[in-house]
Write a protein that holds these residues in place. Structure first.
Motif, mmCIF file in Angstrom:
data_model
loop_
_atom_site.group_PDB
_atom_site.id
_atom_site.type_symbol
_atom_site.label_atom_id
_atom_site.label_comp_id
_atom_site.label_asym_id
_atom_site.label_seq_id
_atom_site.Cartn_x
_atom_site.Cartn_y
_atom_site.Cartn_z
ATOM 1 N N ASP A 63 -16.028 -14.753 -116.465
ATOM 2 C CA ASP A 63 -16.834 -14.382 -114.931
ATOM 3 C C ASP A 63 -17.402 -12.993 -115.077
ATOM 4 O OD1 ASP A 63 -14.564 -12.487 -113.278
ATOM 5 O OD2 ASP A 63 -13.917 -13.692 -114.907
ATOM 6 N N LYS A 65 -17.275 -10.505 -112.889
ATOM 7 C CA LYS A 65 -16.518 -9.307 -112.524
ATOM 8 C C LYS A 65 -15.592 -8.836 -113.707
ATOM 9 C CE LYS A 65 -13.057 -8.103 -108.941
ATOM 10 N NZ LYS A 65 -12.358 -8.602 -107.927
ATOM 11 N N GLN A 76 -21.532 -5.611 -112.059
ATOM 12 C CA GLN A 76 -21.537 -7.040 -111.850
ATOM 13 C C GLN A 76 -22.773 -7.545 -111.841
ATOM 14 O OE1 GLN A 76 -18.633 -8.473 -108.961
ATOM 15 N NE2 GLN A 76 -17.295 -6.679 -109.148
ATOM 16 N N ARG A 80 -24.623 -10.355 -114.269
ATOM 17 C CA ARG A 80 -24.834 -11.527 -113.693
ATOM 18 C C ARG A 80 -26.407 -11.994 -114.165
ATOM 19 N NH1 ARG A 80 -22.563 -14.472 -109.595
ATOM 20 N NH2 ARG A 80 -21.248 -12.470 -108.889
ATOM 21 N N ARG A 94 -22.448 -23.280 -118.495
ATOM 22 C CA ARG A 94 -21.439 -23.524 -117.647
ATOM 23 C C ARG A 94 -21.159 -24.888 -117.366
ATOM 24 N NH1 ARG A 94 -19.112 -18.684 -116.353
ATOM 25 N NH2 ARG A 94 -20.513 -16.691 -115.855
ATOM 26 N N THR A 116 -17.030 -22.075 -120.105
ATOM 27 C CA THR A 116 -18.098 -21.589 -120.327
ATOM 28 C C THR A 116 -18.371 -21.468 -121.827
ATOM 29 O OG1 THR A 116 -18.037 -20.014 -118.426
ATOM 30 C CG2 THR A 116 -19.586 -19.370 -120.192
ATOM 31 N N GLY A 287 -23.444 -21.677 -109.482
ATOM 32 C CA GLY A 287 -22.641 -22.765 -109.785
ATOM 33 C C GLY A 287 -22.771 -24.271 -109.246
#
Length: 358
Positions: A63, A65, A76, A80, A94, A116, A287
């Motif tokens: 992830d 974070k 972050q 991303r 993903r 992932t 997502g």
């Protein structure tokens, strides 16, 4: 006074956090060996993070974070954005799959496991779609012998024959002098059916059979075993309820083997093969799950910017720009009448409130 030792070695970096069992990073199959220029065509930020992710082991947390905390250069939001770019270039996807009944927590409720998948080798969207469908495409590398390296069986046989020791024409092989001729009637490992027939005389002397009798009845006894009868079942069926005198044990056993033949067992119903775990691709950014063809580059339409551009009537969009709805303007007399009504309502409310308080 104590002084700080500036020559002391730096502390070892903390290990990258691992995801929960069944989650995290998964390595895609058929990747090329690592090279120094694997990510040279990527921008500097994406190349740095791609090298960082490639060194992570499976089940590592993926992830944004956690990745932002594990390296010192990017936060972050930058991580991303870099993950989205890596997904566009075919290095990352993903995926969510439905947990199988044997997994923890999946017995009484539907549970999804999130992975992932990472590929050092850039893959196309068609490759990822085939991979999720269970049809892993080959990468063209040879798995066994190279092409054209065929083996001539005749040549190998000739080579083996040349290695064997040659004997003179008059010599007799030592095996023929010492080994006795094989006995075709010998049964070194009796079958359960033959053993049951041979041991009938031990259970009851009235059914004592000779070796020739056992050979003649062996085919019928084998049919019992083929239909699921055990050796004990066969023996009890032949011995139970014997008459006082059995004049011909062979004929008596043959008649019982035919009359008491068990029925053929029906074939066990073949259970349909349970489908593999259902897997859905997710948008790398938001997502949202969807089919692989609906997520080119691993991104949904909104995260690719096509949905916003189409809603605004941008370039290449067939949707005309949408203007906010407008109301017709009211006449001045109508506005004044409504204002007087509101003022009268306020005066009445104040008068009633004063009367109640007094």
């Amino acid at each position: 006074m104590a002084y700080e030792d500036f020559n002391a070695p730096l502390p070892a970096p903390a290990a990258h956090p691992m995801a929960k069992p069944g989650y995290g990073k998964r390595s895609a199959p058929d990747q090329l060996p690592p090279r120094a220029d694997d990510f040279a065509r990527l921008p500097p930020r994406e190349a740095y993070l791609a090298g960082f992710l490639d060194r992570l082991s499976d089940n590592a947390a993926m992830d944004a974070k956690t990745i932002a905390k594990a390296q010192p250069l990017y936060g972050q939001q930058a991580v991303r954005s870099a993950l989205n770019e890596l997904s566009r270039h075919g290095h990352l996807r993903r995926v969510r799959r439905r947990a199988q009944p044997g997994e923890a927590g999946a017995d009484n409720a539907i549970r999804w496991v999130f992975h992932t998948y990472w590929s050092r080798t850039a893959r196309s969207s068609e490759w990822w779609a085939r991979f999720l469908a269970g049809d892993v495409p080959a990468d063209g590398r040879a798995d066994s012998a190279p092409e054209g390296a065929s083996v001539d069986v005749a040549e190998v046989a000739d080579e083996v024959a040349d290695v064997r020791p040659q004997s003179a024409p008059g010599d007799v092989p030592p095996q023929a002098e010492t080994e006795p001729p094989p006995n075709p009637s010998a049964r070194p490992h009796p079958t359960p059916a033959y053993t049951a027939l041979a041991r009938l005389g031990l259970h009851d002397p009235r059914l004592a059979l000779s070796a020739a009798d056992c050979e003649a009845l062996h085919a019928l006894a084998e049919e019992w075993v083929a239909r699921g009868a055990t050796q004990d079942h066969l023996t009890r069926s032949l011995v139970a309820g014997l008459p006082d005198q059995v004049h011909s044990p062979r004929a008596f056993v043959q008649r019982r083997l035919r009359d008491k033949m068990p029925p053929e067992r029906p074939a066990a119903p073949t259970e349909p093969a349970s489908p593999g775990p259902r897997r859905l691709m997710e948008c790398t950014d938001c997502g949202v799950p969807g089919r692989p063809e609906a997520l080119p580059g691993g991104l949904c339409r909104g995260c690719r910017g096509e949905g916003i551009q189409g809603a605004r009537g941008g370039k290449g969009s067939a949707v005309p720009p949408v203007s906010p709805p407008t109301r017709p303007a009211a006449a001045p007399d109508t506005v004044r009448a409504l204002t007087e009504q509101l003022r009268g309502a306020v005066r009445t409310y104040r008068r009633d409130l004063t009367h109640v308080l007094s």
